[in-house]
Design an enzyme around this catalytic site. Structure first.
Site, short mmCIF file in Angstrom:
data_model
loop_
_atom_site.label_atom_id
_atom_site.label_comp_id
_atom_site.label_asym_id
_atom_site.label_seq_id
_atom_site.Cartn_x
_atom_site.Cartn_y
_atom_site.Cartn_z
N LYS A 22 0.97 -1.06 -0.41
CA LYS A 22 0.34 -0.25 0.09
C LYS A 22 0.94 1.07 0.22
CE LYS A 22 -1.59 1.59 3.92
NZ LYS A 22 -1.61 3.26 4.19
N ASN A 23 2.10 1.14 0.57
CA ASN A 23 2.89 2.61 0.76
C ASN A 23 3.80 2.89 0.15
OD1 ASN A 23 1.23 2.99 3.22
ND2 ASN A 23 3.03 2.82 5.12
N ARG A 93 -5.28 10.79 3.97
CA ARG A 93 -3.66 12.28 4.50
C ARG A 93 -2.70 11.05 3.33
NH1 ARG A 93 -2.82 13.32 8.13
NH2 ARG A 93 -0.47 13.75 7.71
N CYS A 117 -5.20 12.30 12.76
CA CYS A 117 -5.78 11.21 12.50
C CYS A 117 -5.72 10.76 14.03
CB CYS A 117 -5.18 10.61 11.73
SG CYS A 117 -3.69 10.14 12.33
N ARG A 122 -0.10 14.69 12.62
CA ARG A 122 0.82 14.43 11.21
C ARG A 122 0.19 15.86 10.63
NH1 ARG A 122 -1.17 8.90 10.24
NH2 ARG A 122 0.68 9.13 8.18
N PRO A 123 1.47 16.62 10.93
CA PRO A 123 1.62 17.48 10.39
C PRO A 123 2.42 17.77 8.81
CG PRO A 123 3.08 17.46 12.42
CD PRO A 123 2.39 16.36 12.09
N LEU A 126 7.34 19.87 7.27
CA LEU A 126 8.50 19.44 7.06
C LEU A 126 8.86 19.28 5.26
CD1 LEU A 126 9.37 16.81 8.98
CD2 LEU A 126 10.40 18.78 9.44
N ASP A 305 4.63 0.58 12.41
CA ASP A 305 2.81 -0.19 11.65
C ASP A 305 3.42 -1.49 12.54
OD1 ASP A 305 3.75 1.60 8.27
OD2 ASP A 305 2.84 2.74 10.74
N ILE A 327 7.55 7.26 16.80
CA ILE A 327 6.99 8.03 15.30
C ILE A 327 6.31 8.82 16.22
CG2 ILE A 327 7.02 7.52 13.61
CD1 ILE A 327 9.14 6.89 13.87
N ARG A 397 -8.73 -0.71 3.91
CA ARG A 397 -7.72 0.47 3.73
C ARG A 397 -6.08 0.09 3.29
NH1 ARG A 397 -7.36 6.02 6.78
NH2 ARG A 397 -5.47 6.10 5.00
C1 EPZ Z 1 4.43 7.32 5.75
O1 EPZ Z 1 3.55 7.96 6.91
C2 EPZ Z 1 3.41 5.82 6.27
N1 EPZ Z 1 2.13 6.17 5.23
C3 EPZ Z 1 2.66 5.40 7.97
O2 EPZ Z 1 2.22 4.42 7.67
C4 EPZ Z 1 4.28 5.24 8.47
O3 EPZ Z 1 3.45 4.88 10.25
C5 EPZ Z 1 4.97 5.89 8.38
O4 EPZ Z 1 5.83 6.60 7.48
C6 EPZ Z 1 6.31 5.43 9.38
O5 EPZ Z 1 7.05 7.03 9.58
C7 EPZ Z 1 2.51 6.01 3.99
O6 EPZ Z 1 3.71 5.86 3.35
C8 EPZ Z 1 1.52 6.76 3.36
P1 EPZ Z 1 6.06 10.52 8.47
P2 EPZ Z 1 3.96 9.97 6.94
O7 EPZ Z 1 6.01 11.39 8.00
O8 EPZ Z 1 5.15 9.85 5.68
C9 EPZ Z 1 6.39 13.84 11.93
C10 EPZ Z 1 0.16 3.09 7.54
O9 EPZ Z 1 -0.14 2.37 8.62
N2 EPZ Z 1 6.35 14.79 10.76
O10 EPZ Z 1 7.56 9.85 8.17
O11 EPZ Z 1 2.69 10.45 7.05
C11 EPZ Z 1 5.16 12.86 11.86
O12 EPZ Z 1 4.35 13.63 12.61
C12 EPZ Z 1 0.58 4.04 7.55
O13 EPZ Z 1 -0.13 1.81 6.45
C13 EPZ Z 1 6.06 15.83 11.05
O14 EPZ Z 1 6.37 16.55 11.71
O15 EPZ Z 1 4.50 9.79 8.03
C14 EPZ Z 1 5.72 11.65 12.44
O16 EPZ Z 1 5.81 11.90 13.95
C15 EPZ Z 1 0.15 4.99 9.08
N3 EPZ Z 1 6.32 17.09 10.18
C16 EPZ Z 1 6.82 11.83 12.18
O17 EPZ Z 1 7.89 13.15 11.45
C17 EPZ Z 1 5.80 16.33 9.16
O18 EPZ Z 1 6.34 17.40 7.81
C18 EPZ Z 1 7.16 10.92 11.28
O19 EPZ Z 1 5.82 10.71 9.80
C19 EPZ Z 1 5.72 15.04 8.48
C20 EPZ Z 1 6.24 14.39 9.57
#
Ligand code: EPZ
Length: 417
Positions: A22-23, A93, A117, A122-123, A126, A305, A327, A397
């Site tokens: 999926k990802n 998202r 969510c 989930r900001p 970045l 995950d 995370i 999903r």
């Molecule tokens: C991806 O989400 C995955 N989703 C998530 O899988 C996975 O849990 C996550 O990466 C792991 O890091 C997809 O690939 C579609 P991040 P993503 O940006 O990219 C913070 C599932 O169940 N952050 O890597 O949204 C954030 O809050 C899903 O399949 C900021 O602060 O996650 C988190 O603490 C759930 N500002 C950390 O970074 C930003 O602009 C890592 O989030 C972006 C992120």
């Protein structure tokens, strides 16, 4: 049809086939915006998020995708509307992944903020800061990201913390930024490498994907390509844990154990017996489970995950396991539901203390997010009696026909109204 009912106590036996990731498919679908030519994706999973991403792309001008046995042909011959609307983004998202490709394709984008969510705020700050480094001008108004940038230029970008979709958004935008973009502290997930492989097949010049530093030489518009999406390592890990909790003997096929190294090491540590090959993990039907602590971290460490599924598993292990979710700030909601099934778990901040060796009893429980749903299924497989999981749409999903797959290895599981 959004409840799943499981009668626990059966050993799983047989073969489970893993679907495409999926990802990996979601960023690959967003990448189809980067060219008017067809992009052919193979090994695509029939999961709800793929259907949502198709709707997002169609709003922008994508033709109806041709889909047959795992192959999907996506085409956006002209970009009619660079808008990802709230009604779709709020259900997924990952729609934010269209931001980078839209800027690269047509120099503008209007993408609804995803909003928080269940697992956290989930900001996307970045993502926005990185795209600004490439020369885009972004502002947020009335819940939408308004982005503009017709002449992107290569830049050096450092992420802190690592962000998977942030890295993906920048990689896609940078394919059209003049000159060299260097992404430091890039996410290293296999899905990043998979996206880079697709983009390079489309004519991009990306090096270092899968490492901390990715270099993208921007250039001309990309062309169509064909790409086979990697197997879903989270689905594979979920199935291995489902087999282990029932003490069953299951061969999980069409997966990449190399993408699950730290997960398989941790499972060995708690006593799960396994054999692995290039594309399978065979769980052997024995082995007393013993407790082991866990801290989730970015790839290649243990993935967030699979944290919830691991928690369900160690409720059956001898001893106490401390599980720390580093995370996301709110990804322990499955604790309450596991407690209702008889698990003995205490929460301190971002850690859960799982006192193992408790028998679980079936109960009516509720899924809060995709991976919490998987955790409740794993728990339901070993619980005495019947577990009914409400809001099962969460599981759809990210897991393709999960109850059919589990029934095929002997689980007593069905979908009910
Ligand atoms: C991806 O989400 C995955 N989703 C998530 O899988 C996975 O849990 C996550 O990466 C792991 O890091 C997809 O690939 C579609 P991040 P993503 O940006 O990219 C913070 C599932 O169940 N952050 O890597 O949204 C954030 O809050 C899903 O399949 C900021 O602060 O996650 C988190 O603490 C759930 N500002 C950390 O970074 C930003 O602009 C890592 O989030 C972006 C992120």
């Amino acid at each position: 049809m959004d409840k799943i009912r499981i009668r626990g106590g059966r050993r799983l036996e047989g073969v489970l086939a893993v679907s495409g990731a999926k990802n990996a498919i979601l960023p690959a679908m967003a990448a189809s915006l980067l060219t008017p030519e067809p992009v052919v994706l193979e090994n695509t999973p029939a999961v709800r998020d793929v259907a949502t991403m198709i709707r997002v792309l169609q709003r922008m001008g994508a033709t109806d995708p041709v889909r047959e046995d795992g192959r999907m042909v996506l085409r956006v011959p002209e970009l009619r509307s660079p808008v990802a609307p709230y009604d779709l983004v709020k259900t997924m998202r990952a729609s934010v992944l269209v931001l980078g490709p839209l800027l690269a394709r047509c120099g503008e984008a209007r993408v609804s903020l995803p909003g928080g969510c269940a697992i956290g705020a989930r900001p996307v700050n970045l993502h926005l800061a990185a795209l600004e480094k490439l020369g885009a001008r972004l502002r947020v108004e009335h819940g939408y990201i308004l982005a503009e940038g017709r002449d992107l230029r290569g830049a050096e970008i450092t992420f802190d913390p690592k962000t998977v979709t942030g890295t993906e958004n920048v990689m896609m935008a940078a394919t059209r930024a003049r000159g060299l973009t260097v992404v430091k502290n890039a996410a290293r997930e296999p899905e990043i490498e998979d996206l880079a492989a697709l983009l390079n097949a489309m004519g991009a010049r990306i090096e270092g994907a899968g490492s901390d530093t990715i270099r993208i030489e921007g250039g001309a518009a990309l062309h169509g390509a064909m790409h086979r999406v990697i197997p879903d390592r989270i689905e594979a890990g979920t199935f291995v844990m489902a087999a282990a909790i029932t003490r069953g003997g299951v061969r999980v096929e069409h997966c990449r154990p190399a993408h699950l190294e730290t997960v398989l090491e941790k499972l060995q540590e708690i006593g799960v017996k396994m054999k692995t090959g290039d594309d399978f993990v065979e769980v052997l039907p024995d082995g007393e489970l013993r407790a082991a602590d866990l801290v989730t971290s970015p790839y290649p460490a243990f993935p967030t995950d699979l944290q919830a599924q691991y928690m369900a598993l160690v409720t059956q292990a001898r001893g106490t396991s401390r599980i720390t979710e580093s995370i996301f700030e709110n990804r322990l909601m499955h604790v309450g539901e596991l407690r209702r099934m008889g698990a003995d778990i205490g929460v301190e901040g971002r850690s859960a203390l799982v006192r193992g060796g408790t028998r679980l009893a079936g109960a009516e429980v509720m899924a809060t997010d995709l991976r919490a749903s998987a955790c409740l299924i794993v728990a339901g497989l070993v619980a005495d009696g019947e577990t009914t999981i409400d809001r099962a749409y969460h599981i759809d999903r990210g897991y393709e026909r999960i109850e059919e797959k589990l029934r095929r290895v002997g689980a007593d599981v069905e979908r009910i109204r």
